[in-house]
Write an enzyme that holds these catalytic residues in place. Structure first.
Site, short mmCIF file in Angstrom:
data_model
loop_
_atom_site.label_atom_id
_atom_site.label_comp_id
_atom_site.label_asym_id
_atom_site.label_seq_id
_atom_site.Cartn_x
_atom_site.Cartn_y
_atom_site.Cartn_z
N GLY A 1 0.78 -1.25 0.00
CA GLY A 1 0.00 0.00 0.00
C GLY A 1 0.81 1.29 0.00
O GLY A 1 0.36 2.30 -0.53
N ASP B 1 1.00 3.77 4.35
CA ASP B 1 -0.16 4.35 3.68
C ASP B 1 -1.20 4.83 4.70
O ASP B 1 -1.60 5.97 4.68
CB ASP B 1 -0.78 3.35 2.69
CG ASP B 1 -1.02 1.96 3.28
OD1 ASP B 1 -0.70 1.72 4.47
OD2 ASP B 1 -1.53 1.09 2.55
N ASP C 1 -4.63 2.36 10.86
CA ASP C 1 -6.03 2.13 11.20
C ASP C 1 -6.10 1.65 12.66
O ASP C 1 -6.17 2.46 13.58
CB ASP C 1 -6.60 1.12 10.21
CG ASP C 1 -8.09 0.87 10.36
OD1 ASP C 1 -8.73 1.60 11.14
OD2 ASP C 1 -8.62 -0.04 9.71
P1 IMP Z 1 -3.90 -1.48 10.82
O1 IMP Z 1 -2.96 -2.62 11.15
O2 IMP Z 1 -5.30 -1.79 11.25
O3 IMP Z 1 -3.42 -0.14 11.31
O4 IMP Z 1 -4.04 -1.37 9.26
C1 IMP Z 1 -3.07 -1.78 8.48
C2 IMP Z 1 -3.35 -2.07 7.05
O5 IMP Z 1 -4.72 -2.32 6.72
C3 IMP Z 1 -2.94 -0.89 6.23
O6 IMP Z 1 -1.54 -0.83 6.06
C4 IMP Z 1 -3.68 -1.17 4.95
O7 IMP Z 1 -2.96 -2.09 4.16
C5 IMP Z 1 -4.98 -1.81 5.44
N1 IMP Z 1 -6.04 -0.78 5.50
C6 IMP Z 1 -6.54 -0.18 6.59
N2 IMP Z 1 -7.50 0.71 6.25
C7 IMP Z 1 -7.59 0.66 4.89
C8 IMP Z 1 -8.41 1.36 3.92
O8 IMP Z 1 -9.24 2.20 4.23
N3 IMP Z 1 -8.19 1.03 2.62
C9 IMP Z 1 -7.28 0.10 2.21
N4 IMP Z 1 -6.50 -0.56 3.10
C10 IMP Z 1 -6.65 -0.29 4.41
MG MG Z 2 -0.46 -1.38 4.20
#
Ligand code: IMP
Ligand code: MG
Length: 183
Positions: A48, A102, A105
């Site tokens: 991403g 990118d 979340d």
């Molecule tokens: P986290 O571990 O929940 O912080 O999210 C990590 C990964 O989930 C990011 O690096 C993205 O690859 C994917 N991700 C989270 N939100 C989105 C979104 O809105 N669109 C696309 N990918 C997302």
């Molecule tokens: Mg990612």
């Protein structure tokens, strides 16, 4: 050149090409100023972050290296990282490292990768993220350089995907509810 038409799965453009371009240039200027006199290592988690990284490096006026890492999540698109599927090629010992992401979340991915990077004894370690959705945050991560805070919406474009697609959109768009349901 006009932006390509919004794909059917998208609801609306959240961040335009122009908004992104301006903000990425600002982030590059901040990094250039903050790391003056040092050599930067930009580390990106595949896949991403690559579009953001590609634009960001061209806004940084410093000697720098780029390196990549890939991690596999428990379930595609969800947090809870299990293992490294591609490791970095270069040593980070004593280097000024910036992790380029990118989107943050839940924070689980960045949190996990930061722990891995810290274990390699970098001289310094910061996070530069294009997007921050702090509503769903589980792991508290320090984002020193942030592009935009966005609402808790699934977005695509500018490197972000829905099941592997839409990374090539030059803007960032929200998805329609029905497209999300089948994700
Ligand atoms: P986290 O571990 O929940 O912080 O999210 C990590 C990964 O989930 C990011 O690096 C993205 O690859 C994917 N991700 C989270 N939100 C989105 C979104 O809105 N669109 C696309 N990918 C997302
Ligand atoms: Mg990612």
């Amino acid at each position: 050149m006009a932006a390509p038409p919004l794909p059917e799965v998208c609801e609306a453009i959240l961040l335009s090409e122009e908004q992104i371009r301006r903000r990425v240039a600002e982030l590059g200027e901040m990094l250039t100023r903050d790391y003056a006199g040092r050599e930067l290592r930009l580390v990106t988690v595949l896949r991403g972050g690559i579009v953001f990284l590609a634009d960001l490096v061209r806004s940084i006026d410093l000697p720098l290296h780029i390196d990549f890492m890939a991690v596999s999540p428990y379930a595609p698109g969800r947090g809870g990282v299990v293992r490294v599927t591609k490791d970095l090629d270069e040593n980070l010992e004593g280097k000024a490292v910036v992790l380029v992401e990118d989107v943050v979340d839940t924070g689980l991915t960045v949190n996990y990768v930061l722990r891995l990077l810290r274990a390699r004894n970098p001289g310094s370690l910061e996070v530069c993220a294009l997007l921050d959705k702090d509503v769903r945050r589980i792991a508290d991560v320090p984002v020193g350089y942030l592009g935009f805070k966005i609402p808790d919406h699934f977005v695509v474009g500018y490197g972000l995907d829905l099941r592997g697609r839409y990374r090539n959109l030059p803007y960032i768009a929200t998805l329609r509810e029905d497209a999300l349901a089948s994700r």
